[in-house]
Every structure is written in C-alpha cells, then in structure tokens.
Scaffold this motif. Sequence first.
Motif, PDB file in Angstrom:
ATOM      1  N   ILE A 165      -5.528 -36.430   0.061  1.00 21.10           N
ATOM      2  CA  ILE A 165      -5.716 -37.129  -1.209  1.00 21.10           C
ATOM      3  C   ILE A 165      -4.965 -38.461  -1.195  1.00 21.10           C
ATOM      4  CG2 ILE A 165      -5.169 -37.031  -3.678  1.00 21.10           C
ATOM      5  CD1 ILE A 165      -5.750 -34.015  -3.533  1.00 21.10           C
ATOM      6  N   GLY A 166      -5.668 -39.510  -1.585  1.00 20.16           N
ATOM      7  CA  GLY A 166      -5.087 -40.842  -1.646  1.00 20.16           C
ATOM      8  C   GLY A 166      -5.163 -41.624  -0.352  1.00 20.16           C
ATOM      9  N   ASN A 167      -5.647 -41.001   0.733  1.00 15.61           N
ATOM     10  CA  ASN A 167      -5.685 -41.668   2.035  1.00 15.61           C
ATOM     11  C   ASN A 167      -7.103 -41.866   2.563  1.00 15.61           C
ATOM     12  OD1 ASN A 167      -2.801 -41.970   2.606  1.00 15.61           O
ATOM     13  ND2 ASN A 167      -2.790 -39.727   2.588  1.00 15.61           N
ATOM     14  N   SER A 168      -8.074 -41.737   1.726  1.00 14.32           N
ATOM     15  CA  SER A 168      -9.471 -41.852   2.153  1.00 14.32           C
ATOM     16  C   SER A 168     -10.002 -43.263   1.928  1.00 14.32           C
ATOM     17  CB  SER A 168     -10.342 -40.858   1.382  1.00 14.32           C
ATOM     18  OG  SER A 168     -10.402 -41.215   0.014  1.00 14.32           O
ATOM     19  N   TYR A 169     -11.066 -43.578   2.638  1.00 15.84           N
ATOM     20  CA  TYR A 169     -11.794 -44.816   2.352  1.00 15.84           C
ATOM     21  C   TYR A 169     -12.402 -44.756   0.960  1.00 15.84           C
ATOM     22  CZ  TYR A 169     -11.489 -47.259   6.802  1.00 15.84           C
ATOM     23  OH  TYR A 169     -11.032 -47.970   7.887  1.00 15.84           O
ATOM     24  N   ALA A 170     -12.821 -43.570   0.531  1.00 12.45           N
ATOM     25  CA  ALA A 170     -13.359 -43.428  -0.820  1.00 12.45           C
ATOM     26  C   ALA A 170     -12.320 -43.858  -1.847  1.00 12.45           C
ATOM     27  CB  ALA A 170     -13.790 -41.988  -1.060  1.00 12.45           C
ATOM     28  N   HIS A 171     -11.077 -43.434  -1.650  1.00 12.79           N
ATOM     29  CA  HIS A 171     -10.011 -43.801  -2.583  1.00 12.79           C
ATOM     30  C   HIS A 171      -9.782 -45.305  -2.571  1.00 12.79           C
ATOM     31  CE1 HIS A 171      -6.401 -43.142  -4.993  1.00 12.79           C
ATOM     32  NE2 HIS A 171      -5.776 -44.006  -4.199  1.00 12.79           N
ATOM     33  N   THR A 206     -21.440 -34.486   4.527  1.00 15.86           N
ATOM     34  CA  THR A 206     -20.926 -35.616   3.778  1.00 15.86           C
ATOM     35  C   THR A 206     -20.406 -36.645   4.775  1.00 15.86           C
ATOM     36  OG1 THR A 206     -19.508 -36.247   1.910  1.00 15.86           O
ATOM     37  CG2 THR A 206     -18.582 -34.703   3.521  1.00 15.86           C
ATOM     38  N   HIS A 207     -20.126 -37.839   4.327  1.00 16.19           N
ATOM     39  CA  HIS A 207     -19.815 -38.909   5.274  1.00 16.19           C
ATOM     40  C   HIS A 207     -18.376 -38.858   5.786  1.00 16.19           C
ATOM     41  CE1 HIS A 207     -20.143 -42.691   7.328  1.00 16.19           C
ATOM     42  NE2 HIS A 207     -19.179 -43.238   6.599  1.00 16.19           N
ATOM     43  N   THR A 225     -13.900 -38.315  -5.322  1.00 14.97           N
ATOM     44  CA  THR A 225     -12.979 -37.310  -4.796  1.00 14.97           C
ATOM     45  C   THR A 225     -12.617 -37.685  -3.365  1.00 14.97           C
ATOM     46  OG1 THR A 225     -14.808 -35.908  -4.040  1.00 14.97           O
ATOM     47  CG2 THR A 225     -13.857 -35.411  -6.219  1.00 14.97           C
ATOM     48  N   ASP A 226     -11.548 -37.086  -2.877  1.00 15.80           N
ATOM     49  CA  ASP A 226     -11.135 -37.237  -1.493  1.00 15.80           C
ATOM     50  C   ASP A 226     -11.561 -36.001  -0.714  1.00 15.80           C
ATOM     51  OD1 ASP A 226      -9.671 -39.762  -1.585  1.00 15.80           O
ATOM     52  OD2 ASP A 226      -8.202 -38.706  -2.820  1.00 15.80           O
ATOM     53  N   PRO A 227     -11.624 -36.087   0.631  1.00 14.90           N
ATOM     54  CA  PRO A 227     -11.987 -34.918   1.427  1.00 14.90           C
ATOM     55  C   PRO A 227     -11.135 -33.678   1.145  1.00 14.90           C
ATOM     56  CG  PRO A 227     -12.174 -36.875   2.762  1.00 14.90           C
ATOM     57  CD  PRO A 227     -11.586 -37.317   1.453  1.00 14.90           C
ATOM     58  N   GLU A 228      -9.842 -33.866   0.875  1.00 14.23           N
ATOM     59  CA  GLU A 228      -9.002 -32.706   0.553  1.00 14.23           C
ATOM     60  C   GLU A 228      -9.506 -31.996  -0.703  1.00 14.23           C
ATOM     61  OE1 GLU A 228      -4.295 -31.473  -0.098  1.00 14.23           O
ATOM     62  OE2 GLU A 228      -4.816 -33.558   0.394  1.00 14.23           O
ATOM     63  N   ASP A 229     -10.009 -32.758  -1.681  1.00 16.01           N
ATOM     64  CA  ASP A 229     -10.608 -32.150  -2.873  1.00 16.01           C
ATOM     65  C   ASP A 229     -11.825 -31.324  -2.502  1.00 16.01           C
ATOM     66  OD1 ASP A 229      -8.900 -33.397  -4.896  1.00 16.01           O
ATOM     67  OD2 ASP A 229      -9.945 -35.267  -4.436  1.00 16.01           O
ATOM     68  N   VAL A 230     -12.653 -31.861  -1.605  1.00 16.77           N
ATOM     69  CA  VAL A 230     -13.860 -31.156  -1.172  1.00 16.77           C
ATOM     70  C   VAL A 230     -13.488 -29.833  -0.508  1.00 16.77           C
ATOM     71  CG1 VAL A 230     -15.890 -31.259   0.331  1.00 16.77           C
ATOM     72  CG2 VAL A 230     -15.180 -33.292  -0.962  1.00 16.77           C
ATOM     73  N   TRP A 231     -12.438 -29.871   0.325  1.00 16.51           N
ATOM     74  CA  TRP A 231     -11.988 -28.635   0.958  1.00 16.51           C
ATOM     75  C   TRP A 231     -11.503 -27.626  -0.082  1.00 16.51           C
ATOM     76  CZ3 TRP A 231     -12.163 -25.385   4.743  1.00 16.51           C
ATOM     77  CH2 TRP A 231     -11.210 -24.361   4.804  1.00 16.51           C
ATOM     78  N   ARG A 261     -18.368 -37.677  -6.640  1.00 13.04           N
ATOM     79  CA  ARG A 261     -17.712 -37.600  -7.946  1.00 13.04           C
ATOM     80  C   ARG A 261     -17.270 -36.163  -8.251  1.00 13.04           C
ATOM     81  NH1 ARG A 261     -22.901 -40.123 -10.645  1.00 13.04           N
ATOM     82  NH2 ARG A 261     -23.694 -39.329  -8.650  1.00 13.04           N
ATOM     83  N   PRO A 262     -16.246 -35.968  -9.053  1.00 15.13           N
ATOM     84  CA  PRO A 262     -15.786 -34.618  -9.376  1.00 15.13           C
ATOM     85  C   PRO A 262     -16.889 -33.731  -9.942  1.00 15.13           C
ATOM     86  CG  PRO A 262     -14.161 -36.220 -10.103  1.00 15.13           C
ATOM     87  CD  PRO A 262     -15.362 -37.003  -9.644  1.00 15.13           C
ATOM     88  N   GLU A 263     -17.739 -34.284 -10.777  1.00 15.40           N
ATOM     89  CA  GLU A 263     -18.810 -33.482 -11.363  1.00 15.40           C
ATOM     90  C   GLU A 263     -19.848 -33.060 -10.320  1.00 15.40           C
ATOM     91  OE1 GLU A 263     -19.623 -37.848 -12.750  1.00 15.40           O
ATOM     92  OE2 GLU A 263     -17.901 -36.567 -12.219  1.00 15.40           O
ATOM     93  N   VAL A 264     -19.972 -33.851  -9.251  1.00 16.22           N
ATOM     94  CA  VAL A 264     -20.874 -33.482  -8.157  1.00 16.22           C
ATOM     95  C   VAL A 264     -20.308 -32.287  -7.391  1.00 16.22           C
ATOM     96  CG1 VAL A 264     -21.793 -34.244  -5.924  1.00 16.22           C
ATOM     97  CG2 VAL A 264     -21.898 -35.766  -7.904  1.00 16.22           C
ATOM     98  N   ILE A 265     -19.004 -32.318  -7.121  1.00 17.80           N
ATOM     99  CA  ILE A 265     -18.376 -31.196  -6.422  1.00 17.80           C
ATOM    100  C   ILE A 265     -18.511 -29.927  -7.246  1.00 17.80           C
ATOM    101  CG2 ILE A 265     -16.215 -30.303  -5.462  1.00 17.80           C
ATOM    102  CD1 ILE A 265     -17.481 -32.678  -3.936  1.00 17.80           C
ATOM    103  N   LYS A 266     -18.325 -30.018  -8.548  1.00 17.85           N
ATOM    104  CA  LYS A 266     -18.481 -28.834  -9.416  1.00 17.85           C
ATOM    105  C   LYS A 266     -19.914 -28.330  -9.394  1.00 17.85           C
ATOM    106  CE  LYS A 266     -17.625 -27.027 -14.042  1.00 17.85           C
ATOM    107  NZ  LYS A 266     -18.878 -26.251 -14.046  1.00 17.85           N
ATOM    108  N   TRP A 267     -20.867 -29.247  -9.450  1.00 17.14           N
ATOM    109  CA  TRP A 267     -22.290 -28.867  -9.397  1.00 17.14           C
ATOM    110  C   TRP A 267     -22.597 -28.113  -8.106  1.00 17.14           C
ATOM    111  CZ3 TRP A 267     -25.297 -31.283  -5.512  1.00 17.14           C
ATOM    112  CH2 TRP A 267     -26.656 -30.943  -5.510  1.00 17.14           C
ATOM    113  N   ALA A 268     -22.125 -28.626  -6.987  1.00 21.60           N
ATOM    114  CA  ALA A 268     -22.383 -27.974  -5.705  1.00 21.60           C
ATOM    115  C   ALA A 268     -21.684 -26.619  -5.635  1.00 21.60           C
ATOM    116  CB  ALA A 268     -21.919 -28.873  -4.554  1.00 21.60           C
ATOM    117  N   ALA A 269     -20.422 -26.563  -6.097  1.00 20.15           N
ATOM    118  CA  ALA A 269     -19.674 -25.304  -6.060  1.00 20.15           C
ATOM    119  C   ALA A 269     -20.342 -24.245  -6.928  1.00 20.15           C
ATOM    120  CB  ALA A 269     -18.237 -25.532  -6.505  1.00 20.15           C
TER     121      ALA A 269
END
Length: 335
Positions: free
Chosen positions: A226-232, A213-214, A241-247, A190-198
């Motif tokens: 973005i938009g091409n992940s299994y998560a999406h 991460t998986h 979030t998508d992997p591109e967001d994580v990057w 989730r976006p809030e998880v990425i912010k927490w980690a960052a």
Amino acid sequence: MFIQLFKKSYLFVVSIFFVLISCSNNEFEVTEYYFIEPDKIMNPTSEYMVIIGDIQDYTASAANLPYLTYSLDWIRNQNNFYQNIKCVLQNGDITWGNIEEQWWVGKNAFDHLGDSIMYVWCTGNHDYDWGVSSIIADRNSSMLNLYGHNRLLDENIICEFEPGKLDNIIVKNTINDKRIDIISLEFGARPEVIKWAADYVKENFDRKFILMTHEHLTAAGKLVTIGNSYAHAQFGDFPHTDPEDVWEKLLKPNDNIICLICGHNGFCKYLETENDAGRMVPQILFNLQYQINGGDSMVMLWEFPFGEDKINISVYNTKQKEFYKEDITSFSFRY
C-alpha cells in the motif's frame, strides 16, 4: 518510484513522436497471415491458455510489430491443428499512452487470431491519458471499450461492473470441461470494483476463477504494498486500490480464485502466498515491455493436462521455437 515514472514518461513522449511519424504511412498495416507448422511442444491431450504480456513496445514500433503478429499467427495455427487453446489473455499496457493509432494496431494484430479464439484485454497505466506529473485524472479516457471487443468475448461476458464496458468484467471460460472463469480488472481498481468482484466470487463458490490485473508484483517478484504502487502515484486522490488491497480483500479470503496473472514490472516472476484456507496462491508476472524486439514473439503457455487439477507454465519463443531458459520461467501448481 518517481525516477521510474520519469523514465516511463520520457519513453512515452519519445514513442508519441515515433508513432506520429510512422503512422503517416502504411508501415503498421500487417495484412499477411502466416501458416506455421504444428509445433511439437503442444500436448494434444492438454488444453491451454496463452498469456501475452505488455505489448506497448510492439504497437508503438513498426519494426517490432511483426514479432507480435507472428506469435498471434503461431497461436492461431496451433489451435487450427490441435483445437485446444481456450483463450488468450493480455494483461494491460496495450499502448504507449492511449494513442488511438496504437489501439488500432493492437486490434489489427489480434485479428490474426481469427474468430475461433477468445481474447481478453485489461487496462494498464499506459492505456489512459496522462496529465501533469503523469497523473491519470479520468479512467474513462481509455479506449479499451472502442477496441477491446471480439465476438467470443462479447458472447461470454457473464457479469460487468458497468454495463457495456470492458474495464471490469467476468468472462465464462471452460477448460477440460471445467468452469475456470476469468476476472479482468482495471488498472488500480476502485474499491467498489474490488467489492463487486469479491461479492461475485463469494456467491459463486462452486466455480473457479483466474484473476487478471495489470499491476501486482514488483520486478523482484514481491507484492506491491500500500502506497508504493504506480496506481497510488498516478491516481493520487482519485479512487483506487493498491495490489496489497487486492490480495487482502479479494484473493486471500476467496479460495476459489486459483491464481493471479499481472504484468507492468520486470519480465517473469512467480510468488506463492498462503490464503485464509491455507492454500498457497500463485501470483504470476509476465511483462514483455523490456525484452528485445518488443517481446521477441514470446508467449507464456499455461498447460492444463486432461484429468489433473494442475497447471504447467512456461515461457516459449514462438519464432525461435525454444523455451526461455535464462531465468526462472517455468512453474507448476495444483488448484
């Protein structure tokens, strides 16, 4: 992508049928712990981490399961002799569809590590309940928190996104007397998880981290955009979030995250991308799902030579006692 989802959904249904039949007896009960001789490929002056990719084809098959337990017995025996394996990381897809019997099988297998090696699991897309069109509506459906605990992990968790939950954690880890902590994130965080980690990584700029991460790389070794992940595809309108967001939001701005490990696609790939500090950041994929025998007792060894800021990575078949050579599966980088 949707063809791939259909294929995975089909295999998921087939595996449920298989497991319901197999678990009606004791085929999955693996109680024998093997003694394995010290392996000469281990460097006694180095310390190691071991990566075990997606294991759902081990935990869903009584025929494949011994290949997993053999690799775990190999790890335990090498550590008993060399005392230099610091932790084991498993990068998601522990089960074929969040089936409790498979979680139990995975836990029973990892018990072969004994009580002297910490292991860290993260959730894959198959570790949640799926609804219509393979949609994951409830992140809380995963049984990770029932089966993912072990004593050394619990003792070394230093930060949690949600109290008492293993879905998003930061774990204390020391290699060659240096802190290299583990960040383990949920599937499609989730976006809030990425912010927490960052935020945590920024606050602890004097410490290094490995991110697990998986889903992150494609089977061809490219960043999932973005938009091409299994998560999406599987979370749809649910926060993710998508992997591109994580990057962009976690890896790229934080030079103290030395690398990323993921699974989900393909077998073994390696990508380097320049971060904001000008360093090439390794992103490494290791997935056992499509290999013979559910994984054929293969592991990914991360060797940290003493006195060097360097990691040597290779894929090793613990049962056949040989390195995998049919693809590009050996890498080295400095951090």
